[in-house]
Scaffold this motif. Structure first.
Motif, PDB file in Angstrom:
ATOM      1  N   VAL A 176       0.859  -1.184   0.000  1.00 25.45           N
ATOM      2  CA  VAL A 176       0.000   0.000   0.000  1.00 25.45           C
ATOM      3  C   VAL A 176       0.899   1.239   0.000  1.00 25.45           C
ATOM      4  O   VAL A 176       1.745   1.385   0.887  1.00 25.45           O
ATOM      5  CB  VAL A 176      -0.905   0.011   1.253  1.00 25.45           C
ATOM      6  N   HIS A 177       0.709   2.102  -0.979  1.00 30.22           N
ATOM      7  CA  HIS A 177       1.527   3.314  -1.031  1.00 30.22           C
ATOM      8  C   HIS A 177       1.034   4.351  -0.030  1.00 30.22           C
ATOM      9  O   HIS A 177      -0.136   4.365   0.337  1.00 30.22           O
ATOM     10  CB  HIS A 177       1.524   3.899  -2.452  1.00 30.22           C
ATOM     11  N   ARG A 178       1.965   5.200   0.407  1.00 26.17           N
ATOM     12  CA  ARG A 178       1.554   6.351   1.215  1.00 26.17           C
ATOM     13  C   ARG A 178       0.583   7.169   0.381  1.00 26.17           C
ATOM     14  O   ARG A 178       0.780   7.317  -0.816  1.00 26.17           O
ATOM     15  CB  ARG A 178       2.775   7.199   1.573  1.00 26.17           C
ATOM     16  N   TYR A 232      -5.610   5.344  -4.197  1.00 30.70           N
ATOM     17  CA  TYR A 232      -5.955   3.922  -4.351  1.00 30.70           C
ATOM     18  C   TYR A 232      -4.745   3.106  -4.808  1.00 30.70           C
ATOM     19  O   TYR A 232      -4.907   2.018  -5.339  1.00 30.70           O
ATOM     20  CB  TYR A 232      -7.102   3.705  -5.356  1.00 30.70           C
ATOM     21  N   ASP A 233      -3.530   3.616  -4.634  1.00 29.04           N
ATOM     22  CA  ASP A 233      -2.356   2.896  -5.152  1.00 29.04           C
ATOM     23  C   ASP A 233      -1.943   1.786  -4.191  1.00 29.04           C
ATOM     24  O   ASP A 233      -1.259   2.022  -3.191  1.00 29.04           O
ATOM     25  CB  ASP A 233      -1.201   3.871  -5.391  1.00 29.04           C
ATOM     26  N   GLU A 234      -2.389   0.592  -4.519  1.00 29.82           N
ATOM     27  CA  GLU A 234      -2.009  -0.607  -3.762  1.00 29.82           C
ATOM     28  C   GLU A 234      -1.519  -1.627  -4.779  1.00 29.82           C
ATOM     29  O   GLU A 234      -2.207  -1.915  -5.755  1.00 29.82           O
ATOM     30  CB  GLU A 234      -3.215  -1.154  -2.996  1.00 29.82           C
ATOM     31  N   HIS A 282       3.700   8.988 -10.515  1.00 27.71           N
ATOM     32  CA  HIS A 282       2.621   8.186  -9.935  1.00 27.71           C
ATOM     33  C   HIS A 282       2.565   6.807 -10.588  1.00 27.71           C
ATOM     34  O   HIS A 282       3.313   6.511 -11.518  1.00 27.71           O
ATOM     35  CB  HIS A 282       1.272   8.909 -10.056  1.00 27.71           C
ATOM     36  N   GLY A 283       1.659   5.976 -10.056  1.00 27.65           N
ATOM     37  CA  GLY A 283       1.447   4.637 -10.611  1.00 27.65           C
ATOM     38  C   GLY A 283       2.692   3.779 -10.488  1.00 27.65           C
ATOM     39  O   GLY A 283       3.451   3.883  -9.526  1.00 27.65           O
ATOM     40  N   LYS A 284       2.925   2.957 -11.496  1.00 26.16           N
ATOM     41  CA  LYS A 284       4.001   1.967 -11.363  1.00 26.16           C
ATOM     42  C   LYS A 284       5.393   2.577 -11.469  1.00 26.16           C
ATOM     43  O   LYS A 284       6.393   1.895 -11.247  1.00 26.16           O
ATOM     44  CB  LYS A 284       3.804   0.829 -12.358  1.00 26.16           C
TER      45      LYS A 284
HETATM   46 MN    MN Z   1       0.800   0.798  -7.926  1.00 22.04          MN
END
Ligand code: MN
Ligand code: PSU
Length: 311
Positions: A129-131, A137-139, A264-266
């Motif tokens: 889970v990202h900060r 919703y970045d998990e 952001h993202g990956k």
């Molecule tokens: Mn992600």
């Protein structure tokens, strides 16, 4: 139907004979570490796993084919090609259909390794889970995938650039078992203690093998929620940890820089890892290499213990 997964000859023979096999992830090589350190690490991992009596199976996608057990040429391609795709489980079909090369994350490596019949997997740190996940919703898909893949996954916890307590909570929600290896604290990758306690501690590879065997029996019996991955959290020894102040400073500047640039993202994890390597003057890279080597060694010991148990 013929399997779309190419299993290396040596890996196939080892699996057929019930010998120990360890799956190795490739995103950490292609995106987590710079060249040429990643190439040297790939060679080390091969030797470490073999030295402990198991067969290494590096997983990646080569020319659109998911491969379990890359050969030396495949590993060279993986570590040398700039801009290698980072493929999670959902990307596999698209990568196949477009014929590309790509590195596999924990999620896609776990999925392919389990499909190939491999039961033990070594990586550096899990995605999590990202900060700021409450807003973004970045998990990582690593978590949900581990819920359904019957592996032992040896890792050093998750990096402090993630939200460690939230990751632990999500692992619980998803029925992913977590045990510390000779520790009752969940590691924070560069640091031994990620700030969260663990309910379970396992003391040797045989104990891990027995737990995996029990999990496999529950899975075979169709016991819902009891048949997913067992995460074995293997902390750095105290003398190998990244200095606390150096770590905290690199984290603060990295998070600020990522926010400023709108990463952001990956792209977030590779960006922060590269930042850490520079901001710590190479100390984080040193620790990272130690972590992955140690995890590969422990995973090989676990795979050997599991093979001995016949599990
Ligand atoms: Mn992600
Ligand atoms: N954590 C690390 N190093 C890594 C990764 C995670 O400390 O290289 C990689 C792993 O391959 C992991 C992936 O599966 O990042 C997770 O990416 P994402 O958060 O985009 O799911």
């Amino acid at each position: 139907m013929k399997t779309p997964v190419a299993i290396g000859e040596e890996v196939r023979a080892a699996l057929a004979a019930g010998r120990a096999v360890v799956a190795l992830e490739s995103t950490l090589l292609a995106h987590g570490l710079p060249y040429p350190e990643n190439a040297a690490l790939a060679r080390d991992l091969d030797a470490i796993v073999r030295g402990a009596g198991a067969v290494p199976a590096t997983v990646a996608v080569i020319g659109g084919v998911p491969v379990v057990g890359l050969d030396a040429a495949g590993i060279d391609r993986l570590v040398q090609t700039p801009g290698m795709a980072k493929l999670s489980a959902r990307d596999l079909a698209l990568a196949m259909a477009s014929g590309i090369d790509g590195a596999t994350t924990v999620a896609s490596t776990a999925a392919l390794a389990a499909a190939a019949g491999i039961g033990t997997f070594a990586t550096g740190g899990l995605g999590g889970v990202h900060r700021g996940a409450r807003d973004t919703y970045d998990e990582s898909a690593d978590l949900a995938t581990l819920a359904t893949t019957p592996l032992v996954v040896v890792c050093a916890g998750v990096k402090s650039l993630l939200d460690i307590p939230a990751t632990i909570e999500r692992l619980e929600s998803l029925n992913v078992a977590v045990a510390g290896y000779r520790t009752d604290r969940f590691p924070g990758f560069y640091r031994r203690d990620g700030g969260v306690g663990l309910d379970w501690t396992l003391e040797d590879p045989e104990a891990v093998a027995r737990a995996a065997q029990a999990r496999d029996r529950l899975r075979a019996a169709g016991v819902a929620g009891a048949g997913g991955a067992l995460v074995l959290a293997n902390p750095l020894p105290a003398e190998e940890e990244l200095d606390g102040a150096l770590h905290d400073a690199a984290l603060a500047t990295g998070l600020a820089e990522a926010a400023r640039r709108g990463i952001h993202g990956k792209a977030v994890t590779p960006f922060l890892l590269a930042h850490f390597h520079v901001a710590t003057g190479g100390e984080s890279l040193r620790a990272n290499l130690v972590i992955v080597r140690r995890n590969a060694h422990l995973a090989a010991e676990v795979a050997v213990a599991r093979a001995r148990l016949g599990a």
